[in-house]
Design a protein around this motif. Structure first.
Motif, short mmCIF file in Angstrom:
data_model
loop_
_atom_site.label_atom_id
_atom_site.label_comp_id
_atom_site.label_asym_id
_atom_site.label_seq_id
_atom_site.Cartn_x
_atom_site.Cartn_y
_atom_site.Cartn_z
N MET A 1 -16.37 10.16 -17.73
CA MET A 1 -15.01 9.63 -17.62
C MET A 1 -14.77 9.08 -16.21
O MET A 1 -15.27 9.62 -15.24
CB MET A 1 -13.99 10.72 -17.93
CG MET A 1 -14.00 11.17 -19.38
SD MET A 1 -12.62 12.26 -19.75
CE MET A 1 -12.98 12.60 -21.47
N THR A 2 -14.00 8.01 -16.15
CA THR A 2 -13.85 7.28 -14.89
C THR A 2 -12.73 7.86 -14.05
O THR A 2 -11.90 8.63 -14.50
CB THR A 2 -13.55 5.80 -15.19
OG1 THR A 2 -12.35 5.73 -15.94
CG2 THR A 2 -14.68 5.17 -15.98
N GLU A 3 -12.71 7.40 -12.80
CA GLU A 3 -11.65 7.79 -11.87
C GLU A 3 -10.33 7.16 -12.31
O GLU A 3 -10.32 6.09 -12.93
CB GLU A 3 -12.01 7.34 -10.46
CG GLU A 3 -11.06 7.82 -9.39
CD GLU A 3 -11.54 7.44 -8.00
OE1 GLU A 3 -10.72 7.51 -7.06
OE2 GLU A 3 -12.72 7.08 -7.87
N ILE A 4 -9.24 7.81 -12.01
CA ILE A 4 -7.93 7.26 -12.34
C ILE A 4 -7.23 6.79 -11.08
O ILE A 4 -7.52 7.24 -9.98
CB ILE A 4 -7.06 8.29 -13.09
CG1 ILE A 4 -6.96 9.60 -12.30
CG2 ILE A 4 -7.59 8.53 -14.48
CD1 ILE A 4 -6.07 10.63 -12.95
N LYS A 5 -6.30 5.85 -11.29
CA LYS A 5 -5.65 5.19 -10.16
C LYS A 5 -4.44 6.00 -9.69
O LYS A 5 -3.59 6.39 -10.49
CB LYS A 5 -5.21 3.79 -10.58
CG LYS A 5 -4.57 2.97 -9.48
CD LYS A 5 -4.36 1.53 -9.92
CE LYS A 5 -3.33 1.43 -11.02
NZ LYS A 5 -3.05 0.03 -11.40
N ARG A 6 -4.37 6.23 -8.39
CA ARG A 6 -3.21 6.89 -7.81
C ARG A 6 -2.07 5.88 -7.68
O ARG A 6 -2.31 4.71 -7.37
CB ARG A 6 -3.57 7.46 -6.44
CG ARG A 6 -2.42 8.15 -5.73
CD ARG A 6 -2.89 8.86 -4.49
NE ARG A 6 -1.77 9.45 -3.76
CZ ARG A 6 -1.88 10.50 -2.97
NH1 ARG A 6 -3.05 11.08 -2.80
NH2 ARG A 6 -0.81 10.98 -2.35
N LYS A 7 -0.85 6.35 -7.90
CA LYS A 7 0.30 5.46 -7.78
C LYS A 7 0.47 4.96 -6.35
O LYS A 7 0.25 5.71 -5.40
CB LYS A 7 1.59 6.20 -8.17
CG LYS A 7 1.73 6.55 -9.61
CD LYS A 7 3.05 7.23 -9.90
CE LYS A 7 3.24 8.51 -9.12
NZ LYS A 7 4.45 9.26 -9.55
N LYS A 8 0.87 3.71 -6.21
CA LYS A 8 1.30 3.22 -4.91
C LYS A 8 2.70 3.74 -4.63
O LYS A 8 3.53 3.84 -5.53
CB LYS A 8 1.33 1.69 -4.90
CG LYS A 8 -0.03 1.03 -4.95
CD LYS A 8 0.13 -0.49 -4.87
CE LYS A 8 -1.22 -1.19 -4.87
NZ LYS A 8 -1.05 -2.67 -4.79
N LEU A 9 2.98 4.03 -3.37
CA LEU A 9 4.32 4.43 -3.01
C LEU A 9 5.27 3.24 -3.04
O LEU A 9 6.37 3.33 -3.59
CB LEU A 9 4.33 5.07 -1.62
CG LEU A 9 5.70 5.52 -1.10
CD1 LEU A 9 6.30 6.59 -2.01
CD2 LEU A 9 5.59 6.04 0.33
N PHE A 10 4.83 2.11 -2.45
CA PHE A 10 5.62 0.89 -2.45
C PHE A 10 4.84 -0.17 -3.21
O PHE A 10 3.73 -0.53 -2.82
CB PHE A 10 5.90 0.44 -1.01
CG PHE A 10 6.73 -0.82 -0.92
CD1 PHE A 10 8.10 -0.76 -1.11
CD2 PHE A 10 6.15 -2.04 -0.65
CE1 PHE A 10 8.88 -1.90 -1.03
CE2 PHE A 10 6.91 -3.20 -0.57
CZ PHE A 10 8.29 -3.13 -0.76
N ASN A 11 5.41 -0.65 -4.29
CA ASN A 11 4.67 -1.57 -5.17
C ASN A 11 5.58 -2.73 -5.57
O ASN A 11 6.26 -2.68 -6.59
CB ASN A 11 4.17 -0.81 -6.41
CG ASN A 11 3.31 -1.69 -7.30
OD1 ASN A 11 2.87 -2.76 -6.89
ND2 ASN A 11 3.06 -1.21 -8.51
N GLU A 12 5.61 -3.77 -4.72
CA GLU A 12 6.49 -4.90 -5.00
C GLU A 12 6.06 -5.67 -6.24
O GLU A 12 6.85 -6.42 -6.83
CB GLU A 12 6.55 -5.85 -3.80
CG GLU A 12 5.27 -6.61 -3.48
CD GLU A 12 4.32 -5.83 -2.61
OE1 GLU A 12 3.47 -6.46 -1.96
OE2 GLU A 12 4.42 -4.58 -2.57
N ALA A 13 4.82 -5.49 -6.67
CA ALA A 13 4.34 -6.15 -7.89
C ALA A 13 4.47 -5.25 -9.11
O ALA A 13 3.96 -5.57 -10.18
CB ALA A 13 2.87 -6.56 -7.70
N GLY A 14 5.17 -4.13 -8.96
CA GLY A 14 5.32 -3.20 -10.08
C GLY A 14 6.17 -3.77 -11.20
O GLY A 14 6.97 -4.68 -11.01
#
Length: 359
Positions: A1-14
């Motif tokens: 199983m692959t690594e998972i992505k941690r959330k960005k704190l500031f994500n203007e492209a969210g």
């Protein structure tokens, strides 16, 4: 199983569109909008949590301080050891929940996890309040250090915390699921022999202040259990490929380990010395919990031979003042603070035989 992505704190492209939201590897803005949620159950659960605020000082302990000296040696030993166990893992939860929140990409679920961490802090405050009120300073320090010296306690603490540490060191999909399962088992199985012990004292009209606090803690833990149950259910819908037969077998194996730990611990601290809590009934009760917990998240029941609740009197205590334990069916009753004095008249006068197997 692959690594998972941690959330960005500031994500203007969210993405603010709730329909695009996913728990794993999403693209959240981290903006908390309660009128724009993907997981409506999380919003409702957060609201329920926030309305249940309490502080331990609402429960008077003067009678408990006097009654503790009148408990049997076995009751005093169980009282201290069970508190020692509760103290350690509730404290660990305060720090651990933040790591999980970093990898679940839904602000409304993040709000639930952070609120849970706040209530775990209240639980830690509560244990300190109980001990400071009931025992002397030397005994209090002994209870706080018990997890270091009692090998049984150390072993079962390590089972949970090792799974937490594995995820922190390697945030892969599999380690996340293992950590989520460890949280689920902690909230749904690991505390329940201890809760039953305090309720057994309550049936005898002993340690009423302590029992009041434990009831409030258990009510919170049921909400936390509902949180992790729903997280598992959402992951099953969104990421069905993760739940392979091999992982299912591993998760059921974890549940069985947790059940075995709780049975062994309950029997060790209670030692057939508490009315209504024999070794046999503790084992049946914890296995019963293992079955309903696994079924709630779509896993096979590990103990199909256990089909009936063997300790229904425990739920009588949990359900006083219309506090219902079945949060998964969304039947949560009204809660009214009891000012630390529970009405045990209905419970304490009932013959033991009507509540389950006697010793």
């Amino acid at each position: 199983m692959t690594e998972i992505k941690r959330k960005k704190l500031f994500n203007e492209a969210g993405d603010r569109d709730w329909q695009q939201r996913r728990l794993l590897n999403g693209n959240t803005t981290n903006m908390l909008e309660f009128n724009n949620v993907a997981y409506e159950w999380a919003e409702k659960l957060y609201m329920k949590m926030s309305r249940f605020f309490w502080v331990p000082e609402e429960c008077p302990m003067l009678d408990d301080k006097k009654q503790f000296l009148l408990l049997t040696e076995g009751e005093q030993t169980a009282y201290k050891k069970i508190l020692s166990f509760l103290i350690f893992l509730d404290s660990i939860q305060v720090a651990n929940l933040g790591y999980i929140a970093n990898y679940l990409h839904a602000p409304e679920i993040d709000a639930c996890l952070k609120t849970q961490a706040f209530f775990e802090t209240i639980h830690s405050q509560s244990y300190d309040y109980i001990l400071t009120s009931v025992v002397d300073a030397v005994t209090r320090d002994q209870v706080y250090n018990e997890w270091r010296t009692d090998q049984r306690l150390l072993e079962r603490n390590r089972f949970i915390t090792n799974l937490y540490e594995d995820f922190i060191a390697d945030p892969s999909q599999k380690n996340l699921l293992r950590s989520l399962m460890a949280n689920f088992l902690l909230e749904g199985i690991y505390f329940y022999a201890g809760f039953a012990f305090f309720y057994a004292l309550g049936r005898q009209n002993k340690m009423g202040g302590t029992v009041s606090v434990i009831r409030l803690i258990q009510r919170d833990e049921l909400l936390h259990l509902a949180l992790f149950t729903n997280i598992f259910r959402e992951l099953r819908k969104e990421e069905p490929h993760l739940f392979t037969p091999e992982l299912t077998e591993e998760l059921v194996g974890m549940a069985k380990t947790a059940v075995e730990h709780e049975i062994a611990w309950g029997q060790y601290v209670i030692q057939n010395q508490i009315i209504g809590l024999s070794d046999e009934i503790i084992a049946r009760y914890i296995k019963y919990l293992g079955n309903i917990r696994c079924a709630a998240i779509g896993l096979p029941k590990p103990y199909p031979e256990i089909t009936e609740h063997p300790m229904k009197w425990v739920d009588e205590f949990a359900n006083m003042n219309d506090v219902k334990t079945d949060f998964f069916e969304r039947r949560v009753g009204n809660y009214q603070k009891a000012g630390g004095k529970l009405n045990f008249d209905k419970l304490r006068n009932r013959p033991i035989g009507e509540w389950g197997s006697p010793l």
